[in-house]
Each structure stands twice: as structure tokens, then as C-alpha cells.
Design an enzyme around this catalytic site. Structure first.
Site, PDB file in Angstrom:
ATOM      1  N   GLN A   1       0.851  -1.199   0.000  1.00  0.00           N
ATOM      2  CA  GLN A   1       0.000   0.000   0.000  1.00  0.00           C
ATOM      3  C   GLN A   1       0.876   1.235   0.000  1.00  0.00           C
ATOM      4  O   GLN A   1       1.676   1.437   0.917  1.00  0.00           O
ATOM      5  CB  GLN A   1      -0.892  -0.076   1.243  1.00  0.00           C
TER       6      GLN A   1
ATOM      7  N   SER B   1       1.721   6.783   2.293  1.00  0.00           N
ATOM      8  CA  SER B   1       2.560   7.751   3.019  1.00  0.00           C
ATOM      9  C   SER B   1       3.686   8.293   2.150  1.00  0.00           C
ATOM     10  O   SER B   1       4.229   7.588   1.303  1.00  0.00           O
ATOM     11  CB  SER B   1       3.177   7.098   4.258  1.00  0.00           C
TER      12      SER B   1
ATOM     13  N   SER C   1       5.509  -1.145   3.776  1.00  0.00           N
ATOM     14  CA  SER C   1       5.877  -2.491   4.212  1.00  0.00           C
ATOM     15  C   SER C   1       5.860  -3.433   3.023  1.00  0.00           C
ATOM     16  O   SER C   1       4.918  -3.418   2.241  1.00  0.00           O
ATOM     17  CB  SER C   1       4.885  -3.010   5.256  1.00  0.00           C
TER      18      SER C   1
ATOM     19  N   GLU D   1      -8.840  -1.461   7.167  1.00  0.00           N
ATOM     20  CA  GLU D   1      -7.787  -1.655   8.163  1.00  0.00           C
ATOM     21  C   GLU D   1      -8.395  -1.660   9.556  1.00  0.00           C
ATOM     22  O   GLU D   1      -8.083  -2.480  10.401  1.00  0.00           O
ATOM     23  CB  GLU D   1      -6.749  -0.532   8.043  1.00  0.00           C
TER      24      GLU D   1
ATOM     25  N   GLU E   1      -0.788  10.958  18.817  1.00  0.00           N
ATOM     26  CA  GLU E   1      -1.569  12.195  18.715  1.00  0.00           C
ATOM     27  C   GLU E   1      -2.768  12.018  17.779  1.00  0.00           C
ATOM     28  O   GLU E   1      -3.880  12.473  18.074  1.00  0.00           O
ATOM     29  CB  GLU E   1      -0.671  13.338  18.220  1.00  0.00           C
TER      30      GLU E   1
END
Lengths: 371, 411
Positions: B129, B132, B164, B247, B379
Site C-alpha cells: 500500500q 505515506s 511495508s 484496516e 496524537e
């Protein structure tokens, strides 16, 4: 896997919530808190008696409803959420549980039906001085069936008809049932952190005492009763902590600063998220405690310790951070925050402080690993 | 309230145990995602194929797509039993089957679905995937990787990060910017991509822990067809939400031992002396800390059981599972720090053969900062709890009504 309350139990909880929302709004808690002559809300107590809640976990043969401890946990959560100013915990979680665990058939016949019917308030008297209760702290003693000594604080000691008292007999601690209405008992009201729950100093000078459970095993028995009470108290604490989160959330959504609701600032959002996390950890640990209590599992000491430590931590955090979220208003007497702040400490201390329970938890884990 | 299977669940468990006994690889060892060598991958693929043939690969998926047509609780029971026999080798397929293929299922045409779903279920093809980027981690929509239309093709240039399995993946789904003049969330498009396309280079990231579980992926003039588009043009943000929803929908097996790592600190403390010269296990301050970790770990274990209970009743789990990673990562870091300090000067050493517990605490000390960031930082997770569970308002956004190309950028 069925790690949840049944639909019937949830329905009982919902009914209890509706009942207490009507019968025990914060004004009723305040009325007890602010009136030094009021030990509890007697009208609420009578209404709760009429609901049959005192006998939820008392078998039918002794006048109870014979439901079980899971049902009692559901009721406890709602009593905690409503800050009910009544002697429920003293009478049910401590006194009745003690009689159920250690009483002879005659003692059960004598006390349990009265408890279920609301004819007697019970108390549990172990502390005499600052610091955790141990063999070294017990000065009260019983000789020839007569008790002398002093116990403080005794929650609901002002209004209790009978107390279970930790005292030495022949140099070893044991538990005794003491009729507080008889001779040789004097009571003195104590000022406390949480005046919505009464506490007294009891002075015994030759009061009649009847042993509960075996001689010389008073401390073990006390811990067994504390374990049972700890689970039930944990549900009161979870109920109170959840209410603190709701109050803080409602306030933050409606309080505007710098042109926006304070609930939109991450400093507040993250604080409330942290309260949520602790509350869920406490709830899950308390569920395990409920399972262990209801099934009399060998894991009860560990489960009860875990529930108590997590619930004390969550309630204290929620109560203090709810005040913080309310800002200056939170520090006023008119805002309800302090009612929960007070109760969070009262509940965290009434069955022994969390520090002591952490030690008990670790000691039990060591023992179970060694075994 | 009990911890027992229902009769149906017990029967399923018995059936699964029998099948695993006869078929599971012996002595297999699952590795953390991205750390697999070629032997590990071969073992994972062989096991996945066997599971797929028996309908255990994607238990909850319909049979027409190679699934087992089963329930969520059956999926959990299988994974519990698989873990029990040490055959949890599905790591390399987790992202593909958990996120990428569900996205393909929701957005692609029949032909594409037929081409990819079967091989993914059978473990023949591995997916990664690619969301990011260096410029967008928590803020996924801030990505800058560009796709420019050239006839029937798109030309991709840019860089992805923290991917990953990119070094062994066959295919990936990639989110790219197709309209920099639109506002941030409106100019993105999702594509599937062959990881062996010319111009795609995966390079392992050297983590602070020394390991390399993730990759950077560079795109240089990578050409793909418009038919590889997943969803509508410029609608990639909504497609990515489908991916991320999948997910979150997966709930673990509620496994793990009582107390998590807290008891390993206690074992260490029995062998180590404390400041007063007695065994450190007698140190009241340490015992309090262990109790704190214990109730947090147990709280998560029991929270998992509450979620499983919902699955067992055929319901969706409540929001309580959202606390899991936040608590777990922070406990791991605190616990590792205290355990290493317990070893005193010796704690400096990080050698499997010399350090207590095969240097597990030192390794955890160096890994735990990543746990607090991967899959949502502390956060972001607190924002998610605050906004989605508690219903608090979202942040004031300064990037909402501005074309992406006009947004200020930092380094």
C-alpha cells in the site's frame, strides 16, 4: 466467548439509570453534602429498598432476589454514576458479603433477610489509625464476648444497626458482629472529604461481640471481603468516571474561548481521549472482576485487585481532569465537579488505598506463578 | 458472562484443530512484517495456498472470491488456533488482503477483480500500500507524488515511504496527485500498479533500531494505463477511505498472555539486586510500576474479549478497541526503559548472548518509538478517539479552500 452482560442485566442497568436520574439528581446529593445533620438521603434509601436492590445477590431462602453478583454490578455502576448518598456499599458490598462469605446459618438467617428488607444498615469497621490495616494496627480486643476499642473512620457508622469489627481475641485478629444499638457503643460523627457519605468514630466499651468466621483468621477474611467489595466498588467508580467524562465533554462543547468551542482544541481533545482510555481499561478490568466474583473463581484476588487499581486510577483522573476542563467554573461549589472529585477519593480509600492493592496484586501474581 | 465457545463455535474450533493438526507446517516461525527472507516468504506462500484450497485463507469472504463464506468469529477462532500451533505466517499477505484487495473489490471492473483477487487469496501475489510520503504521514492527503496524463497513460513521478513489503510485493495500490490546482483532498486519484514496472525502485529504510522493516519507493517516469485507475478521476481520497476503513474493521484474536510484558520485568527483577541490596523484585516502587503495566495490559486483553463477544453475537465491536495500540505502545516503551535501568550499568549492553532475556528489553527500547508512530501516531489516535468516539469537533483547517499548489510547505 461471552464477556459481556446479558440483555436482561443491561435492561436492569438501564432501569436503574432511569430510576436514579429521577430519584437521585445532583441536588439530592448536594442536600446531604451541605447539611451536617443529614447522614444520608432517607427517602432515596427507602425507594432503593423498595426496588429490591439490596437483596439482588442475596439468595431467595434468605429473603433476597437471588439474582447474582453480575446484577449487583449493574446496579453498582448506576449508583456510582448518580453518586447515591445512601449506605448501600456499607450494607451490601461489605456487611452482607461478609455474612454471605463467613456467616453461620444462624447468622445468615438473622441478618440477610433484614438487609434485603432494608431493616438494618450494616458497616465494616477495620481502621484505627493512619496507614493500611494490618495485624500491627489492631488494638481493639474482645474478651469474654465483650469488645473494647475504637474504630475510625467507619463509613455509615452513625446510622448502622450492626457492624462487622476487626479485633483481637486471644492475641489474634478475628472479625466480630457487633450490635451497635446495644450498650457499650458510642458514636461520634466525623467531618470527611466526602460529606455525601457519612462516617463516624465508634468507641466500644464492653459491647457484645459475636465472632464471624474462624478465630485468628480475621485479616484473611477481611481481605476476602475487601476483594468482593472491590469489584462492586469498581463498578461504582466506572459509573462515576464515565459521568465525569460526559460532563467534561458537554461543558467543552458549549464553552467558547478565542472564538471557538474549547472542545476543538487538541489540548482538551487529547485530555478527554486520555480519560476515555483509562475508563475503558477500568471497565474491562472490572468486567473480569465481575466474572471472578460471580463464579467464585480462584482468580478473584487478582481480578479484584486489577479492577480496583484500574478503577481508582480512572476515577481520580476523570474527576480531576473534569474540573480542569471546566476551568474556573470547575472550582466553584455550585458546579457538580467537586461532588465526583470527593467521591473518587472516598471510594479509592474506603476499601484500602490503591498503593496497597498494587502490592497485593503483585504478591498474588507471584504466588500464582510459584504455585 | 463466561469465556466459553458457543456450541457452534466449539464445533468449528474442533474442526479447525483437526485440520491444522493434519496440515499446518511444523516448526514454522512467523517474522515481523518486512523482515522475512526468501525462505520465510516461500513458507508463507505454501501455507497460504493450502489454506485457500480449504477455504481458510479469507474465511469471511464469499466463496466466489476464494473465501470461506464464514463469520468474523470463525476468522478469529481460526487465527487463535493457527497461532496456537505456531503457524501464523500470513504477515506478508495482511496488507494486500486486509486493505488493497478490498479496495480493488470496491472499485475495479469485473475483469480486474477476476485477474487479481484469486492469486492474492492463494498467496501467489503479494500487494503493498503506497500512501505515506515524506511530505504526508499523519496528513495523508498532503502527498505530492504527481501523475500527469499522457494520452491513455499516466506518468508518475515522486516518492513514497514507510511501505511495508515493497521490496517483495508484486503489486501495489498508489495514491497520487492528479490535479494540483484543486484543493488538497479533491486532486487525488488511486491506481493499482505493477511493482516491477520500469522506474519503480524500492529501497529499505534503515530504522533507528538498526532493522529495516519498511521501504522508500521511488517513481521515476513510471508509465501506467488509465485502466489501472481505481475509482473515479480525482476521487482518490474517498477511495483511500475505503482502504483505511478495512484496516480498522479487522479485530485481532484477543490473544496474548496475561499481563503482557509486565511479568517479564518481574522475572528479571528476581535475578537482579535493587538499590537496597535486596532482590529488585522486592522494591516497592518497581512493584507499583509492574502493577500499573499489568492492569493496562490486562485491560487491553479484556477489551479484546469484549470486542470478540460482539463478533460472537454477530455484531460490530464497539469503539473500545480504538485504545489498543495507543496503550500498548506506551506501555512497551515505559516498560523497556525501566527494565533496562533495572540492569543498571549492564543495561547499556545490547547483545543477545550477554544481556538478560536475550536483550529483549534493549530491542524493545529501540523499537517502541516506532510503535508509537506506525499505523497512527499517539496524537492522531487521540484525535480519532476525541472526534469519532466522543464526537468532539475536528480541528480548524487552514488547508480546506486553498488549491493544493498554493499551500505553504515546510522542509
Amino acid at each position: 466467548m461471552n464477556f459481556d452482560f446479558s440483555d436482561d442485566q443491561k435492561q436492569l442497568r438501564d432501569e436503574a439509570r432511569r430510576f436514579l436520574a429521577k430519584e437521585c439528581p445532583p441536588e439530592r446529593v448536594r442536600a446531604v453534602l451541605t447539611d451536617a445533620t443529614k447522614t444520608h438521603d432517607d427517602a432515596l434509601w427507602k425507594a432503593v429498598v423498595a426496588q429490591g436492590w439490596l437483596g439482588a445477590a442475596i439468595p431467595e431462602e434468605f429473603g433476597g432476589l437471588g439474582l447474582g453478583h453480575l446484577e449487583l454490578c449493574c446496579i453498582a455502576e448506576e449508583l456510582g454514576r448518580a453518586l447515591a448518598p445512601i449506605p448501600f456499599a456499607s450494607t451490601v458490598y461489605f456487611f452482607a458479603e461478609a455474612i454471605l462469605v463467613a456467616g453461620t446459618d444462624a447468622q445468615k438467617q438473622k441478618y440477610l433477610p433484614k438487609i434485603a428488607a432494608g431493616d438494618i444498615v450494616g458497616a465494616f469497621a477495620t481502621s484505627e489509625r493512619p496507614g493500611p490495616v494490618s495485624a500491627a494496627t489492631v488494638s481493639a480486643k474482645v474478651e469474654g464476648g465483650k469488645l473494647t476499642g475504637t474504630k475510625l473512620p467507619v463509613t455509615d457508622g452513625d446510622i448502622a444497626g450492626a457492624a462487622i469489627v476487626l479485633a483481637n481475641e486471644n492475641g489474634a485478629p478475628a472479625l466480630f458482629i457487633v450490635d451497635l444499638t446495644g450498650p457499650g457503643v458510642s458514636r461520634e460523627t466525623l467531618a470527611t472529604l466526602d460529606p455525601s457519605r457519612n462516617a463516624a468514630k465508634l468507641v466500644f466499651s464492653g459491647a457484645t461481640a459475636e465472632r464471624l468466621g474462624p478465630a485468628g483468621e480475621g485479616l484473611d477474611l477481611m481481605h476476602r471481603i475487601f476483594d468482593r467489595a472491590a469489584v462492586l466498588l469498581a463498578f461504582e467508580q466506572v459509573g462515576g468516571a464515565d459521568r465525569c467524562l460526559e460532563m467534561a465533554k458537554d461543558y467543552a462543547l458549549n464553552r467558547f474561548a478565542f472564538g471557538r468551542p474549547i472542545a476543538s482544541y487538541q489540548a482538551i481533545k487529547h485530555k478527554l481521549a486520555e480519560i476515555y482510555v483509562k475508563n475503558e481499561l477500568a471497565r474491562s478490568n472490572s468486567y473480569y472482576g465481575a466474572w471472578a466474583l460471580n463464579t467464585d473463581a480462584a482468580e478473584l484476588p487478582i481480578a479484584a485487585s486489577g479492577a480496583r487499581v484500574a478503577a481508582c486510577d480512572a476515577y481520580w483522573f476523570a474527576a480531576k481532569e473534569s474540573i480542569q476542563t471546566h476551568g474556573g467554573m470547575g472550582f466553584t461549589f455550585e458546579t457538580d465537579c467537586h461532588l465526583f472529585y470527593r467521591r473518587s477519593k472516598q471510594l479509592a480509600l474506603v476499601a484500602g488505598a490503591p498503593r496497597v492493592w498494587k502490592e497485593r496484586l503483585i504478591a498474588h501474581i507471584e504466588r500464582s506463578n510459584a504455585a | 458472562m463466561d469465556f466459553n465457545d458457543t456450541p457452534d463455535e466449539a464445533a468449528y474450533r474442533t474442526k479447525v484443530r483437526g485440520w491444522l493438526e493434519a496440515n499446518a507446517p511444523k516448526g514454522a516461525q512467523g517474522r515481523s512484517l518486512g523482515d522475512e527472507d526468501e525462505g520465510d516468504l516461500a513458507a508463507s506462500k505454501a501455507w497460504q495456498k493450502k489454506k485457500a484450497e480449504a477455504g481458510y485463507a479469507q474465511i469471511t469472504w464469499p466463496r466466489e472470491w476464494g473465501g470461506g463464506g464464514g463469520t468474523q468469529i470463525q476468522r478469529v477462532i481460526f487465527s487463535q488456533e493457527e497461532a496456537r500451533v505456531g503457524a501464523s505466517l500470513g504477515g506478508p499477505f495482511a496488507i494486500g488482503l486486509g486493505m488493497c484487495i478490498p479496495t480493488v473489490m470496491a472499485t475495479a471492473d469485473e475483469e480486474t477483480k477476476k485477474r487479481f483477487i484469486g492469486p492474492a487469496v492463494r498467496g501467489e501475489e503479494i500487494w503493498c500500500q503506497l500512501f505515506s510520503e515524506p511530505s504526508g504521514g499523519s496528513d495523508v492527503a498532503a502527498i505530492r507524488t504527481r501523475a500527469v496524463k499522457d494520452g491513455d497513460e499516466w506518468v508518475i513521478n515522486g516518492q513514497k515511504i514507510w511501505t511495508s513489503g515493497a521490496h517483495y510485493a508484486d503489486y501495489g495500490i498508489v495514491l497520487v496527485r492528479t490535479d494540483p490546482d484543486a484543493v488538497k483532498h479533491k486532486g487525488l486519484t488511486m491506481f493499482w500498479i505493477d511493482m516491477k514496472s520500469p522506474g519503480v525502485v524500492a529501497r529499505p529504510i534503515h530504522q533507528m533500531s538498526g532493522a529495516s522493516g519498511f521501504n522508500e519507493v521511488f517513481f521515476t517516469d513510471v508509465r501506467i494505463k488509465d485502466s489501472q485507475r481505481l475509482g473515479k478521476l480525482h476521487d482518490g481520497w474517498n477511495v483511500s477511505i475505503i482502504t483505511l476503513m478495512n484496516e480498522r474493521a479487522s479485530v485481532g484474536g484477543g490473544g496474548g498472555s496475561a499481563g503482557g510484558g509486565s511479568l517479564s520485568v518481574m522475572r528479571l527483577a528476581r535475578d537482579v539486586l535493587g538499590a537496597g541490596g535486596e532482590a529488585a523484585a522486592k522494591d516497592p516502587a518497581l512493584r507499583e510500576k509492574i502493577a500499573d503495566w499489568y492492569i493496562q495490559s490486562e485491560g487491553l486483553r479484556f477489551t479484546g474479549m469484549r470486542s470478540l463477544t460482539a463478533l460472537s453475537k454477530g455484531q460490530m465491536p464497539g469503539p473500545e478497541a480504538s485504545i489498543t495500540k495507543l496503550v500498548m505502545a506506551n506501555v512497551a516503551q515505559d516498560l523497556a526503559s525501566q527494565a533496562v535501568e533495572l540492569e543498571d550499568q549492564f543495561g547499556i549492553i545490547q547483545e543477545d548472548g550477554v544481556s538478560p532475556a536475550k536483550a529483549a528489553f534493549q530491542h524493545s527500547l529501540m523499537n517502541s518509538p516506532g510503535m508509537r508512530i506506525a499505523g497512527g501516531t499517539d496524537e492522531i489516535l487521540k484525535n480519532i478517539i476525541a472526534e469519532r468516539v466522543l464526537g468532539l469537533p475536528g480541528d480548524i483547517r487552514v488547508d480546506k479552500n486553498v488549491p493544493f499548489k498554493d499551500l505553504p510547505v515546510g522542509r
